[in-house]
Design a protein around this motif. Structure first.
Motif, PDB file in Angstrom:
ATOM      1  N   SER A  73      33.854  39.194  33.421  1.00 41.87           N
ATOM      2  CA  SER A  73      34.989  39.394  34.406  1.00 41.87           C
ATOM      3  C   SER A  73      36.433  38.599  34.253  1.00 41.87           C
ATOM      4  O   SER A  73      37.325  38.852  34.946  1.00 41.87           O
ATOM      5  CB  SER A  73      34.716  39.154  35.851  1.00 41.87           C
ATOM      6  N   VAL A  74      36.358  37.760  33.306  1.00 42.97           N
ATOM      7  CA  VAL A  74      37.512  37.136  33.090  1.00 42.97           C
ATOM      8  C   VAL A  74      38.040  37.401  31.591  1.00 42.97           C
ATOM      9  O   VAL A  74      39.414  37.000  31.301  1.00 42.97           O
ATOM     10  CB  VAL A  74      37.410  35.449  33.307  1.00 42.97           C
ATOM     11  N   GLY A  75      37.595  38.177  30.787  1.00 41.83           N
ATOM     12  CA  GLY A  75      37.875  38.502  29.537  1.00 41.83           C
ATOM     13  C   GLY A  75      37.597  37.328  28.339  1.00 41.83           C
ATOM     14  O   GLY A  75      37.399  36.149  28.760  1.00 41.83           O
ATOM     15  N   ALA A  97      39.152  39.226  45.206  1.00 43.17           N
ATOM     16  CA  ALA A  97      38.824  39.201  43.914  1.00 43.17           C
ATOM     17  C   ALA A  97      39.552  40.122  43.182  1.00 43.17           C
ATOM     18  O   ALA A  97      39.905  40.413  41.911  1.00 43.17           O
ATOM     19  CB  ALA A  97      37.451  39.153  43.640  1.00 43.17           C
ATOM     20  N   SER A  98      39.891  41.466  43.776  1.00 39.04           N
ATOM     21  CA  SER A  98      40.440  42.594  43.305  1.00 39.04           C
ATOM     22  C   SER A  98      41.768  42.670  42.859  1.00 39.04           C
ATOM     23  O   SER A  98      42.137  43.592  42.184  1.00 39.04           O
ATOM     24  CB  SER A  98      40.007  43.931  44.207  1.00 39.04           C
ATOM     25  N   ALA A 158      41.310  35.921  36.888  1.00 37.58           N
ATOM     26  CA  ALA A 158      41.018  36.001  35.503  1.00 37.58           C
ATOM     27  C   ALA A 158      42.211  35.469  34.542  1.00 37.58           C
ATOM     28  O   ALA A 158      41.799  34.407  33.654  1.00 37.58           O
ATOM     29  CB  ALA A 158      40.915  37.306  34.726  1.00 37.58           C
ATOM     30  N   PRO A 159      43.412  35.732  34.759  1.00 40.08           N
ATOM     31  CA  PRO A 159      44.465  34.898  34.061  1.00 40.08           C
ATOM     32  C   PRO A 159      44.704  33.367  34.331  1.00 40.08           C
ATOM     33  O   PRO A 159      44.829  32.661  33.398  1.00 40.08           O
ATOM     34  CB  PRO A 159      45.806  35.793  34.153  1.00 40.08           C
ATOM     35  N   ALA A 172      37.727  23.747  32.802  1.00 34.26           N
ATOM     36  CA  ALA A 172      36.876  24.977  32.970  1.00 34.26           C
ATOM     37  C   ALA A 172      36.363  24.997  34.419  1.00 34.26           C
ATOM     38  O   ALA A 172      35.671  24.155  34.949  1.00 34.26           O
ATOM     39  CB  ALA A 172      35.568  24.607  32.111  1.00 34.26           C
ATOM     40  N   LEU A 173      36.775  26.283  34.964  1.00 34.84           N
ATOM     41  CA  LEU A 173      36.413  26.734  36.141  1.00 34.84           C
ATOM     42  C   LEU A 173      35.277  27.818  35.965  1.00 34.84           C
ATOM     43  O   LEU A 173      35.001  28.150  35.002  1.00 34.84           O
ATOM     44  CB  LEU A 173      37.637  27.250  37.042  1.00 34.84           C
ATOM     45  N   ALA A 174      34.568  28.172  36.704  1.00 38.17           N
ATOM     46  CA  ALA A 174      33.600  29.262  36.610  1.00 38.17           C
ATOM     47  C   ALA A 174      34.142  30.512  36.377  1.00 38.17           C
ATOM     48  O   ALA A 174      35.191  30.773  36.742  1.00 38.17           O
ATOM     49  CB  ALA A 174      32.948  29.480  38.103  1.00 38.17           C
TER      50      ALA A 174
END
Ligand SMILES: *Cc1c(COP(=O)(O)O)cnc(C)c1O
Length: 427
Positions: free
Chosen positions: A33-35, A371-372, A377-378, A389-391
């Motif tokens: 989900s974050v690429g 979240a949408s 993600a970026p 580092a985040l989740a």
């Protein structure tokens, strides 16, 4: 900002993809989900993990909350090493199991007996089976966005990785397995018929970001359960020994009938537990007829690690962790909003969530909406490039450890300011 070298991690991920579905042994680790592709950890110490290419990250994953002292705590390593030298598993009871159960019983008001298992999934699955066995009823009420592990009946609207992957539940779960699962919105007290065995809830929801319930919510759930003869299960796999030594229940003045614990209590090894009053727990085999078992349950390395962690968690530890988290949250709010991004950073004592949205999130719908917008993600990537580092999912909380120093917190806030500016500039 240039990308640090990830060649070794990338090579490992390519090999992993060949021999493991998605290259990972738990879905959210895949960075879907974050690429990008995940960093492979080579070692970790305190607040930091080092990846296979030698890059160091200030770590707010902390094994998804399993690690509260920070990585490779010397006392924990020593306890594990000493236990390992005596053999790693026996299939017969050990003193460590007694000590760990005694520690839980002493720490958590109302909790009288404990059954140790190896994962949170097992703990909640068994708690539900116990509730059904004890009440003779079959229905289970859970709340949207609460994650209770991956057993068939509890996956529906499961938050966490289920939400990250955009799944409502899971293929492979037959209709029959969820026919008795009722999903209600978090924060609402559901109507309970006389066929409902149990209500299972995260007392503070920490698998859809962080949603702290209204102060009276859990008490109202308790009353509704009492009126219906329904058992109340608090899934404290995250909150247990994380928000306070007692877990979340006494902070809300409510006692559930059953608790589940995991993560922190295993000290970074596979260990979890269900717990409750004797009368109820005695429905479990070998006393009662609700069956449950485990080859590695109460494993001696895991109990040694858990005991070594719990021995260090006094009230002062929680106060100091909560103070760090409060400062981090305030700093993140200011840094991110100054950069021009709307943000909510809810806090419950030692837990912190980040939602890129303009108003507080109260339930799963709100979490999905937040979240949408695609900002997480970026932001995650911009933080990671700068060594924080985040989740790798917008649905997780931030796990600060006791090894995170004041200057680590400062650095996180400065990094967030830069990351948020980068994200805002690209919009
Ligand atoms: C992590 C988690 C579980 C599942 O625990 P595992 O050890 O991953 O099986 C269950 N409930 C909650 C609240 C969790 O956060």
């Amino acid at each position: 900002m240039a990308d640090p070298d990830h060649s070794r991690s990338n090579e490992l991920f390519e090999r992993a993809l060949r021999v493991t579905p998605g290259g990972v042994n738990s879905p959210v680790r895949a960075f879907g989900s974050v690429g990008g592709s995940p960093y492979f950890v080579a070692s970790a110490s305190g607040a930091f993990v080092t990846d296979a290419d030698g890059n160091e990250y200030l770590d707010y994953v902390q094994s998804w909350g399993a690690s509260i002292l920070g990585h490779a705590d010397p006392a924990v390593l020593d306890a594990v090493n000493r236990a390992a030298a005596k053999g790693t598993t026996y299939g017969a009871p050990t003193e460590g199991e007694v000590l760990l159960a005694e520690t839980l019983v002493e720490a958590v008001p109302g909790c009288e007996q404990v059954r140790l298992v190896s994962s949170g999934t097992e703990a909640t699955m068994t708690a539900v089976r116990l509730a059904r066995g004890a009440t003779g009823r079959s229905r289970v009420v859970k709340f949207a966005g609460c994650y209770h592990g991956h057993s068939d009946g509890l996956l529906a609207a499961g938050g966490s990785g289920v939400a990250t992957l955009g799944l409502a539940g899971s293929e492979g779960v037959p209709a029959g397995a969820v026919a008795d699962t009722i999903v209600a919105p978090y924060g609402v007290v559901p109507e309970l018929g006389d066929d409902v065995a149990c209500v299972i809830v995260e007392p503070v929801a920490a698998n859809m970001g962080l949603v702290v319930p209204e102060p009276e919510y859990l008490a109202r759930l308790r009353s509704a359960c009492d009126a219906a003869g329904t058992l109340l299960i608090f899934d404290e796999v995250i909150t247990g020994f994380r928000v306070a030594r007692s877990g979340a229940a006494p902070l809300f003045g409510v006692q559930p009938d059953l608790w589940t614990f995991g993560k922190v209590i295993g000290g970074g090894l596979p260990l979890a537990a269900l717990a409750g009053k004797v009368e109820l727990m005695e429905h479990l085999a070998p006393v009662g007829s609700v069956y449950q078992a485990g080859t590695l349950s109460g494993n001696p390395l895991a109990t040694a690690a858990g005991l070594a962690v719990l021995a260090q968690l006094d009230e002062g530890a929680y106060d100091s962790l909560a103070a760090r988290v409060a400062r981090l949250a305030q700093g993140l709010r200011e840094a991110i909003s100054s950069a021009g991004l709307e943000v909510q950073v809810p806090v419950f004592r030692t837990l912190l969530g980040i939602y890129f949205t303009d108003s507080p999130v109260e339930n799963y719908d709100g979490a999905v909406r937040a979240a949408s917008n695609g900002i997480y993600a970026p932001f995650f990537q911009a933080m990671l490039r700068r060594g924080v580092a985040l989740a790798p999912s917008a649905y997780e909380v931030g796990f600060c450890s006791l090894a995170h120093s004041e200057s680590d917190i400062d650095r996180t806030i400065e990094t967030a300011a830069a990351a948020a500016s980068e994200v805002a500039a690209a919009r």
